[in-house]
Design a protein around this motif. Structure first.
Motif, PDB file in Angstrom:
ATOM      1  N   LEU A 136      27.320   6.763 -22.158  1.00 21.35           N
ATOM      2  CA  LEU A 136      27.602   7.880 -23.059  1.00 21.35           C
ATOM      3  C   LEU A 136      26.694   7.849 -24.292  1.00 21.35           C
ATOM      4  O   LEU A 136      26.229   8.890 -24.774  1.00 21.35           O
ATOM      5  CB  LEU A 136      29.070   7.853 -23.484  1.00 21.35           C
ATOM      6  N   LYS A 137      26.392   6.649 -24.764  1.00 19.14           N
ATOM      7  CA  LYS A 137      25.484   6.516 -25.905  1.00 19.14           C
ATOM      8  C   LYS A 137      24.096   7.001 -25.540  1.00 19.14           C
ATOM      9  O   LYS A 137      23.447   7.730 -26.304  1.00 19.14           O
ATOM     10  CB  LYS A 137      25.444   5.061 -26.359  1.00 19.14           C
ATOM     11  N   HIS A 138      23.625   6.612 -24.355  1.00 22.22           N
ATOM     12  CA  HIS A 138      22.306   7.042 -23.920  1.00 22.22           C
ATOM     13  C   HIS A 138      22.253   8.557 -23.684  1.00 22.22           C
ATOM     14  O   HIS A 138      21.269   9.217 -24.025  1.00 22.22           O
ATOM     15  CB  HIS A 138      21.919   6.313 -22.635  1.00 22.22           C
ATOM     16  N   LEU A 139      23.323   9.098 -23.098  1.00 21.83           N
ATOM     17  CA  LEU A 139      23.364  10.545 -22.861  1.00 21.83           C
ATOM     18  C   LEU A 139      23.347  11.312 -24.180  1.00 21.83           C
ATOM     19  O   LEU A 139      22.678  12.342 -24.308  1.00 21.83           O
ATOM     20  CB  LEU A 139      24.608  10.913 -22.057  1.00 21.83           C
ATOM     21  N   ALA A 140      24.068  10.805 -25.149  1.00 24.48           N
ATOM     22  CA  ALA A 140      24.154  11.497 -26.444  1.00 24.48           C
ATOM     23  C   ALA A 140      22.816  11.496 -27.169  1.00 24.48           C
ATOM     24  O   ALA A 140      22.475  12.466 -27.862  1.00 24.48           O
ATOM     25  CB  ALA A 140      25.216  10.836 -27.310  1.00 24.48           C
ATOM     26  N   SER A 141      22.041  10.408 -27.007  1.00 25.59           N
ATOM     27  CA  SER A 141      20.779  10.320 -27.742  1.00 25.59           C
ATOM     28  C   SER A 141      19.611  10.975 -27.007  1.00 25.59           C
ATOM     29  O   SER A 141      18.617  11.339 -27.624  1.00 25.59           O
ATOM     30  CB  SER A 141      20.427   8.845 -28.004  1.00 25.59           C
ATOM     31  N   GLY A 142      19.756  11.130 -25.675  1.00 21.24           N
ATOM     32  CA  GLY A 142      18.626  11.636 -24.910  1.00 21.24           C
ATOM     33  C   GLY A 142      18.887  12.943 -24.191  1.00 21.24           C
ATOM     34  O   GLY A 142      18.065  13.382 -23.386  1.00 21.24           O
ATOM     35  N   SER A 143      20.037  13.592 -24.447  1.00 18.37           N
ATOM     36  CA  SER A 143      20.359  14.841 -23.759  1.00 18.37           C
ATOM     37  C   SER A 143      21.486  15.536 -24.499  1.00 18.37           C
ATOM     38  O   SER A 143      21.941  15.070 -25.542  1.00 18.37           O
ATOM     39  CB  SER A 143      20.784  14.556 -22.321  1.00 18.37           C
ATOM     40  N   THR A 144      21.944  16.637 -23.938  1.00 14.01           N
ATOM     41  CA  THR A 144      23.076  17.367 -24.524  1.00 14.01           C
ATOM     42  C   THR A 144      24.380  17.040 -23.798  1.00 14.01           C
ATOM     43  O   THR A 144      25.400  17.664 -24.051  1.00 14.01           O
ATOM     44  CB  THR A 144      22.828  18.882 -24.440  1.00 14.01           C
ATOM     45  N   PHE A 145      24.351  16.085 -22.886  1.00 12.24           N
ATOM     46  CA  PHE A 145      25.545  15.728 -22.123  1.00 12.24           C
ATOM     47  C   PHE A 145      26.496  14.917 -22.985  1.00 12.24           C
ATOM     48  O   PHE A 145      26.078  14.129 -23.835  1.00 12.24           O
ATOM     49  CB  PHE A 145      25.154  14.925 -20.878  1.00 12.24           C
ATOM     50  N   ASP A 146      27.802  15.098 -22.732  1.00 11.10           N
ATOM     51  CA  ASP A 146      28.810  14.360 -23.489  1.00 11.10           C
ATOM     52  C   ASP A 146      29.891  13.838 -22.548  1.00 11.10           C
ATOM     53  O   ASP A 146      29.766  13.922 -21.320  1.00 11.10           O
ATOM     54  CB  ASP A 146      29.414  15.240 -24.585  1.00 11.10           C
ATOM     55  N   GLY A 186      16.005   5.250 -24.288  1.00  9.56           N
ATOM     56  CA  GLY A 186      15.270   4.461 -25.275  1.00  9.56           C
ATOM     57  C   GLY A 186      14.373   5.289 -26.172  1.00  9.56           C
ATOM     58  O   GLY A 186      13.244   4.883 -26.468  1.00  9.56           O
ATOM     59  N   THR A 187      14.878   6.430 -26.626  1.00  6.37           N
ATOM     60  CA  THR A 187      14.074   7.324 -27.452  1.00  6.37           C
ATOM     61  C   THR A 187      13.517   6.594 -28.675  1.00  6.37           C
ATOM     62  O   THR A 187      14.247   5.924 -29.404  1.00  6.37           O
ATOM     63  CB  THR A 187      14.922   8.527 -27.918  1.00  6.37           C
ATOM     64  N   GLY A 188      12.192   6.726 -28.846  1.00  9.05           N
ATOM     65  CA  GLY A 188      11.560   6.128 -30.017  1.00  9.05           C
ATOM     66  C   GLY A 188      11.251   4.655 -29.891  1.00  9.05           C
ATOM     67  O   GLY A 188      10.815   4.033 -30.871  1.00  9.05           O
ATOM     68  N   GLY A 193      11.759   6.376 -21.731  1.00  4.41           N
ATOM     69  CA  GLY A 193      11.409   6.911 -20.422  1.00  4.41           C
ATOM     70  C   GLY A 193      12.498   7.835 -19.916  1.00  4.41           C
ATOM     71  O   GLY A 193      13.576   7.948 -20.513  1.00  4.41           O
ATOM     72  N   VAL A 194      12.214   8.504 -18.809  1.00  3.96           N
ATOM     73  CA  VAL A 194      13.167   9.430 -18.208  1.00  3.96           C
ATOM     74  C   VAL A 194      13.945   8.707 -17.116  1.00  3.96           C
ATOM     75  O   VAL A 194      13.363   8.029 -16.263  1.00  3.96           O
ATOM     76  CB  VAL A 194      12.448  10.656 -17.621  1.00  3.96           C
TER      77      VAL A 194
END
Length: 420
Positions: A136-146, A186-188, A193-194
């Motif tokens: 959920l943390k990764h989704l929140a930082s790298g997409s609009t998914f919740d 891992g934004t930033g 990566g995707v």
């Protein structure tokens, strides 16, 4: 206080090795008649490398390939004539008496279905909570998914599996388009990566105990599994679950230190101590130099397991990479010469294929590209042992046949043998 310290007795390496040969179904007279019997004797089979499950059962199954010498039973058990591959596949995919799931130390295991609830409650569920939070943390930082999107996607996956019975990840992606979504990981950071949503969602559902890995695509060495709904089973209290798991381990392994059990389970030391107390574990003294360092260490056995264990007949075994026997203890000097470690382990501490004689690791083995099973002894064991080890290599070759087995984690000796 665990047990009565005034009555402790000393258990040496020879007795520990005798317990190992019988309880881990490695001595010829102790070989098992079914995959379930092997898994129960070992508590759990390492499943990170799918081939290791079959190889571990094959090393212990009566009637698997050519007979391995005096004392090896023939015709015993449920389906000895079928060989390890159909026997394990029957247990995993037809009877479902064995289940593949994440367990101790966040590792994939194959274990008896009746033990699955205890492992789920004591070990997998806490890891699943962390896994879900991380996703959920990764989704929140790298997409609009919740969390709502994830819950809805999971519900669609479960519904689809309820209709299909089994499906691959790709098939589920076609039926549930949300699984084909991606997010930036891992934004930033250097690791940016995707990543695909599908593998993470299926992993979380598996760790939650809602879906299980079914029959793979391809041969028994494949890790491309189909997925199916998990069977609902009553779950014990967490403390009861930990006690059940530790009780089974002590019955199977015969003796362990707190450090061994903490390493194998991945629990906190307070949880290990609580489980030891719950099963009435009795302290024993290990012979000097064994255990977790110099001097005499304290181990634990079940209260009805204090009687001396007689030696078994001589036995040889070829065990696969990540086999539960060498992976069962943190301290391994009582069955492994430390000088052999560089040849038999990879850089991450994963053990490769090993050759055993009478409870000690004496070498390693591999399969060459031409299919031949080859081995090298790292110490002198004598002519009788060499012949018994050679017979085990023939037995292994007899049921592996034309399948090529390459360990997922390569070790120096395995690489060298496989290429020569």
């Amino acid at each position: 206080m665990l047990g009565r310290m005034a009555e402790t007795r000393t258990i040496g390496a020879a007795e520990r090795r005798a317990r190992l040969g019988t309880r881990h179904r490695l001595a010829g007279s102790a070989r098992a008649g079914s995959a379930e019997e092997v898994a129960g004797a070992l508590v759990a089979l390492h499943g990170t490398d799918p081939a290791s499950v079959f190889l571990a059962v094959g090393a212990r199954l009566a009637g698997a390939g050519a007979e391995a010498g005096p004392g090896s039973p023939s015709g015993a058990g449920r389906h000895p004539e079928t060989g390890p591959v159909p026997e394990v596949e029957r247990a995993l995919y037809e009877d479902r008496s064995l289940v593949r799931m994440h367990g101790m130390r966040h590792t994939l295991f194959v274990l008896p279905a009746d033990l699955a609830p205890a492992v789920q409650v004591s070990t997998t569920r806490p890891a699943a909570v962390r896994e879900r939070a991380t996703l959920l943390k990764h989704l929140a930082s790298g997409s609009t998914f919740d969390a709502d999107w994830l819950a809805a996607t999971e519900a669609r996956v479960l519904t689809e599996l309820g209709v299909r019975g089994e499906a691959t990840g790709a098939e589920l992606g076609d039926a549930v388009p949300e699984l084909r979504s991606t997010y930036v990981y891992g934004t930033g950071t250097r690791q940016e990566g995707v990543q695909s949503v599908a593998s993470r969602v299926l992993r979380v559902l598996g760790m939650d105990g809602r879906i299980v890995r079914g029959r793979p695509q391809g041969a028994w060495t494949s890790s491309r599994f189909r997925w199916a709904l998990a069977e609902a089973r009553p779950e014990p209290d967490p403390a009861e679950a930990r006690a059940e798991l530790i009780g089974r381990w002590l019955g199977a392994g015969g003796l362990a230190t707190e450090a061994d059990l903490k390493w194998w389970t991945g629990w906190k030391v307070t949880e290990v101590r609580g489980a030891l107390a719950a099963v009435g574990a009795v302290p024993v003294t290990l012979a000097e130099g064994e255990g977790t360092g110099a001097g005499r260490a304290t181990g634990f056995v079940l209260p009805d397991d204090l009687e001396p264990v007689p030696e078994t007949e001589p036995w040889a075994a070829l065990l696969p990479a990540l086999d539960p026997t060498p992976m069962g203890w943190q301290a391994r000097d009582w069955f492994l010469d430390p000088e052999m470690r560089p040849a038999l382990y990879d850089r991450s501490g994963n053990i490769g294929p090993t050759v055993w004689w009478n409870g000690r690791i004496v070498g390693g083995w591999a399969q060459r590209l031409d299919g031949a099973i080859v081995h090298r002894l790292l110490t002198d064991v004598g002519g009788a042992a060499e012949r018994a080890i050679g017979a085990e290599a023939e037995r292994l070759a007899g049921w592996v046949g034309e399948v090529r087995v390459t360990p997922r984690f390569r070790t120096p000796l395995e690489r060298e043998l496989s290429e020569n």
